[in-house]
Design a protein around this motif. Structure first.
Motif, PDB file in Angstrom:
ATOM      1  N   GLU A 194      48.548  35.563  27.763  1.00 38.74           N
ATOM      2  CA  GLU A 194      49.872  36.088  27.264  1.00 38.74           C
ATOM      3  C   GLU A 194      49.680  36.636  25.573  1.00 38.74           C
ATOM      4  O   GLU A 194      50.505  36.872  25.453  1.00 38.74           O
ATOM      5  CB  GLU A 194      49.918  34.341  26.670  1.00 38.74           C
ATOM      6  CG  GLU A 194      50.502  33.450  28.027  1.00 38.74           C
ATOM      7  CD  GLU A 194      51.729  33.840  28.056  1.00 38.74           C
ATOM      8  OE1 GLU A 194      53.048  34.826  27.620  1.00 38.74           O
ATOM      9  OE2 GLU A 194      52.478  34.133  30.061  1.00 38.74           O
ATOM     10  N   ASP A 195      48.693  36.678  25.148  1.00 42.24           N
ATOM     11  CA  ASP A 195      48.225  37.368  24.024  1.00 42.24           C
ATOM     12  C   ASP A 195      47.917  39.046  24.304  1.00 42.24           C
ATOM     13  O   ASP A 195      47.335  39.344  23.063  1.00 42.24           O
ATOM     14  CB  ASP A 195      47.287  36.817  22.487  1.00 42.24           C
ATOM     15  CG  ASP A 195      45.787  36.448  23.575  1.00 42.24           C
ATOM     16  OD1 ASP A 195      45.743  37.436  25.186  1.00 42.24           O
ATOM     17  OD2 ASP A 195      44.780  36.328  22.852  1.00 42.24           O
ATOM     18  N   GLY A 196      48.320  39.555  25.751  1.00 47.79           N
ATOM     19  CA  GLY A 196      47.902  40.712  25.358  1.00 47.79           C
ATOM     20  C   GLY A 196      46.206  40.853  25.630  1.00 47.79           C
ATOM     21  O   GLY A 196      45.768  42.261  25.945  1.00 47.79           O
ATOM     22  N   LYS A 197      45.403  40.252  25.890  1.00 46.34           N
ATOM     23  CA  LYS A 197      43.926  40.219  25.897  1.00 46.34           C
ATOM     24  C   LYS A 197      44.030  39.999  28.121  1.00 46.34           C
ATOM     25  O   LYS A 197      44.587  40.091  28.433  1.00 46.34           O
ATOM     26  CB  LYS A 197      43.579  39.101  25.229  1.00 46.34           C
ATOM     27  CG  LYS A 197      43.109  39.932  24.148  1.00 46.34           C
ATOM     28  CD  LYS A 197      42.129  39.148  23.341  1.00 46.34           C
ATOM     29  CE  LYS A 197      42.588  39.030  21.634  1.00 46.34           C
ATOM     30  NZ  LYS A 197      40.826  38.730  21.119  1.00 46.34           N
ATOM     31  N   VAL A 198      43.001  40.469  28.435  1.00 46.91           N
ATOM     32  CA  VAL A 198      42.716  40.699  29.440  1.00 46.91           C
ATOM     33  C   VAL A 198      41.502  40.147  30.039  1.00 46.91           C
ATOM     34  O   VAL A 198      40.111  40.639  29.938  1.00 46.91           O
ATOM     35  CB  VAL A 198      42.372  42.201  30.061  1.00 46.91           C
ATOM     36  CG1 VAL A 198      42.343  41.959  31.725  1.00 46.91           C
ATOM     37  CG2 VAL A 198      43.986  42.675  30.114  1.00 46.91           C
ATOM     38  N   LEU A 199      41.550  39.160  30.552  1.00 42.30           N
ATOM     39  CA  LEU A 199      40.429  37.844  30.931  1.00 42.30           C
ATOM     40  C   LEU A 199      39.188  39.064  32.007  1.00 42.30           C
ATOM     41  O   LEU A 199      40.435  38.465  33.232  1.00 42.30           O
ATOM     42  CB  LEU A 199      40.795  36.825  31.862  1.00 42.30           C
ATOM     43  CG  LEU A 199      39.708  35.290  31.543  1.00 42.30           C
ATOM     44  CD1 LEU A 199      38.651  35.376  30.562  1.00 42.30           C
ATOM     45  CD2 LEU A 199      39.731  34.673  32.468  1.00 42.30           C
ATOM     46  N   VAL A 200      38.218  39.670  32.254  1.00 39.95           N
ATOM     47  CA  VAL A 200      37.712  39.372  32.907  1.00 39.95           C
ATOM     48  C   VAL A 200      36.116  38.963  34.126  1.00 39.95           C
ATOM     49  O   VAL A 200      35.637  38.921  32.974  1.00 39.95           O
ATOM     50  CB  VAL A 200      37.747  40.683  33.149  1.00 39.95           C
ATOM     51  CG1 VAL A 200      36.812  41.876  34.502  1.00 39.95           C
ATOM     52  CG2 VAL A 200      38.447  42.233  32.198  1.00 39.95           C
ATOM     53  N   GLU A 201      37.010  38.364  35.112  1.00 41.76           N
ATOM     54  CA  GLU A 201      35.567  37.908  35.366  1.00 41.76           C
ATOM     55  C   GLU A 201      35.169  39.135  36.862  1.00 41.76           C
ATOM     56  O   GLU A 201      35.680  39.194  37.913  1.00 41.76           O
ATOM     57  CB  GLU A 201      36.089  36.462  36.635  1.00 41.76           C
ATOM     58  CG  GLU A 201      36.759  35.888  35.669  1.00 41.76           C
ATOM     59  CD  GLU A 201      37.016  34.611  36.887  1.00 41.76           C
ATOM     60  OE1 GLU A 201      37.729  33.550  35.870  1.00 41.76           O
ATOM     61  OE2 GLU A 201      36.738  34.586  38.207  1.00 41.76           O
ATOM     62  N   THR A 202      33.587  38.899  36.318  1.00 38.50           N
ATOM     63  CA  THR A 202      32.812  40.256  36.772  1.00 38.50           C
ATOM     64  C   THR A 202      30.655  39.962  37.865  1.00 38.50           C
ATOM     65  O   THR A 202      31.072  38.631  37.040  1.00 38.50           O
ATOM     66  CB  THR A 202      32.525  41.288  36.137  1.00 38.50           C
ATOM     67  OG1 THR A 202      33.471  41.431  35.463  1.00 38.50           O
ATOM     68  CG2 THR A 202      31.800  42.874  36.958  1.00 38.50           C
ATOM     69  N   GLN A 203      32.036  39.945  39.153  1.00 38.99           N
ATOM     70  CA  GLN A 203      29.555  39.208  39.848  1.00 38.99           C
ATOM     71  C   GLN A 203      29.642  40.877  40.056  1.00 38.99           C
ATOM     72  O   GLN A 203      30.502  41.759  41.166  1.00 38.99           O
ATOM     73  CB  GLN A 203      30.027  38.350  40.166  1.00 38.99           C
ATOM     74  CG  GLN A 203      28.361  38.120  41.590  1.00 38.99           C
ATOM     75  CD  GLN A 203      28.696  36.919  42.197  1.00 38.99           C
ATOM     76  OE1 GLN A 203      29.867  36.955  42.605  1.00 38.99           O
ATOM     77  NE2 GLN A 203      27.572  36.234  42.528  1.00 38.99           N
ATOM     78  N   PHE A 204      28.749  40.785  39.906  1.00 43.47           N
ATOM     79  CA  PHE A 204      27.447  42.633  40.816  1.00 43.47           C
ATOM     80  C   PHE A 204      25.959  42.157  40.824  1.00 43.47           C
ATOM     81  O   PHE A 204      26.139  41.743  40.233  1.00 43.47           O
ATOM     82  CB  PHE A 204      27.830  43.678  40.333  1.00 43.47           C
ATOM     83  CG  PHE A 204      27.378  44.432  38.983  1.00 43.47           C
ATOM     84  CD1 PHE A 204      25.647  44.370  39.132  1.00 43.47           C
ATOM     85  CD2 PHE A 204      27.795  43.767  37.838  1.00 43.47           C
ATOM     86  CE1 PHE A 204      25.544  44.688  37.445  1.00 43.47           C
ATOM     87  CE2 PHE A 204      27.703  44.074  36.702  1.00 43.47           C
ATOM     88  CZ  PHE A 204      26.468  43.941  35.935  1.00 43.47           C
TER      89      PHE A 204
END
Lengths: 249, 181
Positions: A194-204
């Motif tokens: 909501e506050d314009g940030k981006v939650l990124v879940e990453t797995q490699f």
């Protein structure tokens, strides 16, 4: 009075009141079926989705000219092809993501709005073309993932970029890439808060140059380069994200 | 005897067969919806958010590492899904009393039915007036009888924080619903 005091008159009043709102067995059965169907469609679309892998600049002639122009523009704005380029200071963030929305728009047109995501790394362009209708709503994001070797202060060796990938994807769309050649197995899921940030879940899982497994969940501020920390003793992993303007189609 | 959650999850991870997901959904759907309803006090929204909770859980299932009960993990996703929904700006349709549904009902309702409907309406209004964090604490502990320790795990806060939120919520709700207590 204990917090979970079941004899609390207020709690009893709340529970009795809301008991009137309990769904009927039929309603619950219907909801259960609806959710089961939705989950099946999600897992099926993931499995049946055709991952199209194009060897850049060689097999690309089979794709529309618009796609070629798009990739050309995109490559000029993003990653140098040489994976052994020295790590340099991040390029101006403003330049990152300038052409990606154009590229995505062109590709969407070529693939009849069935493009789920596009990723570019080194000499490869990968994309997922869904057999069904893909999500066309929601903000479009470009996420850059960078794995770099650490600088060695003793030997004076500078840190070097080992692998980098740019992914264009819609908010909340999962990207799954299976391992192939020098491309790591990757799962990525962005979520715009909501506050314009981006939650990124990453797995490699990276096998070259070393066996490397990394999983992270981080909150990124669009437009800012953020080093997310060490993968192991030898590597650092960083991500950055920009919000793209909606392509005009 | 039914298989425990972790066996179903492992079976799904191994085989990818949807039947294991189906069983997880059937097992947890009622509880998840019951957690969600007091947060929104609307049937169709509760249904949508219940579905969204399971979709999110599916997307993150590969990350679930059995450090908590599956139900606790799912509850955390449910509460976060509600919060995300409630933080979004939205249009609220307020239906006046005597709307279409009621007009269609020719039979007059019994007086006790009307009274209980009014009570439920007041309870829901009182819950909806609570700030989100207090509302989720009440939903979990007071309404759904979730143990405070589990509620703290779902809310990802300390036990003391849960106790404080419950205390504050009860104070506000008792004042608001005093005539019914």
């Amino acid at each position: 009075m204990k917090p979970n005091d079941t004899q609390n008159p207020l709690d009893q009043l709340l529970r009795q009141g809301l008991d009137h709102r309990e769904p009927s067995d039929e309603h619950l059965a219907e909801l259960t079926s609806r959710i089961q169907l939705e989950l099946r469609s999600q897992t099926t679309s993931t499995r049946s989705a055709e991952t199209v892998r194009l060897r850049a600049w060689s097999g690309i002639l089979s794709v529309a000219a618009a796609l070629l122009v798009g990739i050309f523009l995109w490559r000029n704005s993003t990653v140098p092809p040489n994976l052994n380029d020295k790590m340099v200071s991040p390029s101006p963030v403003a330049a990152f993501g300038v052409n990606q929305s154009l590229v995505f728009g062109e590709m969407q047109r070529v693939f009849d709005q069935r493009l789920a995501w596009v990723a570019e790394t080194g000499q490869d362009v990968l994309m997922e073309v869904d057999s069904g209708e893909t999500e066309t709503e929601g903000p479009l994001l470009c996420i850059r993932l960078t794995l770099a070797s650490k600088a060695n202060s003793e030997s004076g060796e500078e840190g070097r970029k080992v692998w980098e990938m740019d992914v264009i994807v819609r908010n909340e769309q999962t990207v799954r890439i299976g391992a192939a050649d020098s491309i790591p197995q990757l799962v990525l899921w962005p979520f715009l808060t909501e506050d314009g940030k981006v939650l990124v879940e990453t797995q490699f899982n990276l096998t070259v140059p070393n066996e490397t497994n990394h999983r992270s969940t981080c909150l990124l501020t669009p437009g800012l380069a953020e080093v997310q920390g060490e993968v192991d003793a030898s590597f650092v992993f960083s991500q950055r994200v920009v919000l793209l303007n909606e392509p005009a189609i | 005897m039914s298989r425990p959650d972790f066996e179903l999850i492992n079976a799904y991870r191994t085989t990818g067969e949807a039947k294991w997901l189906d069983e997880l959904v059937a097992r947890h759907v009622a509880r998840v919806r019951k957690l969600i309803y007091p947060m929104v006090c609307n049937d169709s929204t509760a249904d949508d958010l219940t579905q969204e909770t399971f979709v999110r859980a599916l997307r993150s299932l590969h990350q679930f590492q059995f450090r908590s009960e599956f139900g606790t993990w799912l509850g955390r996703i449910a509460i976060n899904t509600c919060r995300d929904h409630l933080k979004k700006p939205r249009l609220v349709l307020i239906q006046k009393e005597g709307g279409l549904d009621e007009a269609a009902s020719a039979e007059p309702e019994p007086a006790d039915s009307v009274a209980s409907r009014e009570l439920v309406g007041e309870i829901e209004a009182a819950i909806l007036e609570l700030p989100l964090k207090l509302r989720s604490a009440v939903t979990l502990v007071c309404i759904n009888k979730v143990e405070p320790v589990e509620a703290a795990a779902m809310e990802q806060c300390s036990l003391a924080t849960i106790y404080w939120r419950i205390h504050q919520s009860r104070k506000l709700l008792s004042k608001r619903l005093a005539k019914h207590l």
